[in-house]
Design an enzyme around this catalytic site. Sequence first.
Site, short mmCIF file in Angstrom:
data_model
loop_
_atom_site.label_atom_id
_atom_site.label_comp_id
_atom_site.label_asym_id
_atom_site.label_seq_id
_atom_site.Cartn_x
_atom_site.Cartn_y
_atom_site.Cartn_z
N CYS A 191 5.29 31.61 13.60
CA CYS A 191 5.53 31.21 11.92
C CYS A 191 4.44 30.38 11.13
O CYS A 191 4.41 30.37 10.39
CB CYS A 191 7.34 30.14 12.15
SG CYS A 191 6.89 29.17 14.01
N GLU A 245 6.27 37.18 3.38
CA GLU A 245 5.99 37.01 5.66
C GLU A 245 5.84 38.38 6.11
O GLU A 245 6.98 39.10 6.69
CB GLU A 245 6.91 35.99 5.96
CG GLU A 245 6.85 35.80 7.37
CD GLU A 245 7.61 35.00 8.51
OE1 GLU A 245 8.97 34.89 8.20
OE2 GLU A 245 7.01 33.99 8.83
N TRP A 254 12.12 36.17 18.80
CA TRP A 254 11.87 36.49 20.20
C TRP A 254 10.19 36.80 20.38
O TRP A 254 9.15 36.33 21.50
CB TRP A 254 11.71 38.04 19.31
CG TRP A 254 11.69 38.30 18.62
CD1 TRP A 254 12.41 38.50 17.60
CD2 TRP A 254 10.25 38.69 17.77
NE1 TRP A 254 12.03 39.32 16.33
CE2 TRP A 254 10.89 39.39 16.33
CE3 TRP A 254 8.62 39.07 18.18
CZ2 TRP A 254 9.50 39.86 15.83
CZ3 TRP A 254 7.83 38.70 17.16
CH2 TRP A 254 8.21 39.67 15.78
N ASN A 255 9.52 35.37 19.39
CA ASN A 255 8.32 35.52 19.08
C ASN A 255 7.70 34.85 20.13
O ASN A 255 6.85 34.33 20.91
CB ASN A 255 7.49 35.28 17.92
CG ASN A 255 8.59 33.94 17.01
OD1 ASN A 255 9.44 33.45 17.05
ND2 ASN A 255 7.46 32.87 16.62
N LYS A 277 21.85 31.26 21.61
CA LYS A 277 21.92 32.64 21.81
C LYS A 277 20.39 33.07 21.92
O LYS A 277 19.78 33.17 20.56
CB LYS A 277 22.63 32.97 20.44
CG LYS A 277 22.67 34.39 20.38
CD LYS A 277 21.85 34.80 19.15
CE LYS A 277 21.99 36.47 18.73
NZ LYS A 277 21.14 37.32 19.76
N GLU A 315 14.61 26.73 10.69
CA GLU A 315 12.72 26.63 11.19
C GLU A 315 12.71 28.26 10.30
O GLU A 315 12.77 29.18 11.39
CB GLU A 315 12.17 26.23 12.39
CG GLU A 315 10.63 26.02 12.23
CD GLU A 315 9.57 27.45 12.65
OE1 GLU A 315 9.24 27.78 11.75
OE2 GLU A 315 9.15 27.89 13.40
N LEU A 316 12.12 28.72 9.26
CA LEU A 316 12.53 29.88 8.91
C LEU A 316 11.19 30.90 8.94
O LEU A 316 10.73 31.17 7.95
CB LEU A 316 12.62 29.37 7.60
CG LEU A 316 14.03 28.81 7.99
CD1 LEU A 316 15.38 28.76 6.46
CD2 LEU A 316 14.66 29.55 8.68
N GLY A 337 14.18 31.33 13.27
CA GLY A 337 14.31 32.77 13.16
C GLY A 337 13.65 33.19 11.80
O GLY A 337 13.14 32.07 10.64
#
Length: 492
Positions: free
Chosen positions: A284, A385, A151-152, A175, A250-251, A228
């Site tokens: 992130c 985080e 969502w960012n 999605k 990408e976490l 996410g």
Amino acid sequence: MRRYQLRIDGKSVPPQGEAWFESQNPYTGESWAEIPRGDTRDVDAAVQAAHAALTSGPWAELTATQRGALLRRLGDLIARDAAKLAATEVRDNGKLLAEMQGQLNYIPQWFHYYGGLADKVQGSTLPLDKKGYFAFTRHEPVGVVAAITPWNSPLMLLSWKVAPALAAGCTVVVKPSEFTSASTLEFAELFDEAGFPPGVFNVVTGFGPEVGTPLVEHPLVSKISFTGSDTTGRLINEKAGRHLKHTAMELGGKSPNIVFEDADIEQAVFGAISGIFAATGQTCIAGSRLLVQDSIHDAFVERLLAVARTARMGDPMDPHTQVGPVTTPPQYRKVLEYIDIARSEGATVVLGGEKGTAPECGKGWFVQPTIFTGVRNDMRIAQEEVFGPVLSVIRFKDEDDALRVANGVRFGLAAAVWTSDIGRAIRMSEKLQAGTVWVNTYRAVSFMAPFGGYKDSGLGRENGIDAIREYLQTKCVWINSGAVAANPFVMR
Ligand code: NAI
Ligand code: MG
């Protein structure tokens, strides 16, 4: 309220379950749109459409040059609609209009760059060690790509996936996050206008278990590209492992912003602030750990506070606002919880630390820009985080100490070094465990610059020339030009 539809096979369609859910505006706290609540049936329809487009029909027939032209046209349409798409993102995710306008004006570059790259993917001929053969390689699309986005920065992070995937000749089912689906659904309409054949780009909105899971498990999906949380990323990777699918992940991170005593202090203060308070810390690459050398620690924190205190919270549509609301109610609760955790661990609040309740915050989900000093690297506030406007300041003695602290987390997405000593900059950049190292800057990204994580921050790379390889698979073709098989029972 605006009611949106799914986008499948070039058409806007209602979800098969005939259900919608509401999306809120983080500044007003009010619902403003109805988003289709997709399920397994919609996922199947979208993946079937994507697979049909991949294997037959006009998309499969296009030359790479023609694909590139479509991508560039799409880029032009995004540029045309940048203001409208930016406004939708602000309404749905609460990020500043100023930031979103910048992002939406930059996103077209991804489609121009990868549009240009589409017809520069070349195989090679091999100087084989065997006489009488000719061999060459082809780089073919990996298949249907599932793009699962957070969502960012919905459209920016989606573009990082879609532009190289389409340049490679793949087709895509997206999605988006259930908190910020609207801009992706609006974006999807531009594909038709640009001339993409139906089924090349599909969007199924809804929740993780109802849409994400069947998408990840669908037998016709070959690759999952995810941005996410690392918790969801691990879950997806486990499933992908079972079904032997390709993944890119990408976490997020816990990135160190490291300030040495020889740094340009004003620049470093701005870097620290942009690292953690820009985008309300919901990035992130947030520089959520500020490592400051002992000798300048107190003076630096004083200057940092002087600037941070002037940060203006308020309506994200107002061009003067600098810090907007947190995007989702669960995230709002999570950020406040981490502030409590940091307090209970013994860190000292020197700025903020509370909900934002000033009149200009309206009914929004605001958290004050918050700074903790006296943080030790073994505290949870230094290791986990937060994804919000919460900065942990940690002292260090020298280069070795800075590296020990900087690398002493399980993440490795980004890091920055502030110094006027070029040798130190090089030494640090070699030893920092991070996919991106900035020297005397922070929060810079480009379509040209490879981006991704070391350690628990992810797998694979986005952006840059090599990112197109994430969406290709290599075939080696052998041609017999005169070799004679002497014995059919042994390997040639
Ligand atoms: P999340 O990782 O759960 O959501 C990301 C996407 O995955 C969304 O589209 C979501 O619907 C989807 N998803 C959820 N469960 C799924 C499943 N089982 N299978 C397939 N897809 C699934 O992130 P969430 O809950 O929105 O945020 C939680 C935390 O994640 C944040 O507090 C932050 O720390 C981190 N985060 C990191 C981001 C990054 O840029 N690396 C972006 C957003 C969140
Ligand atoms: Mg929303």
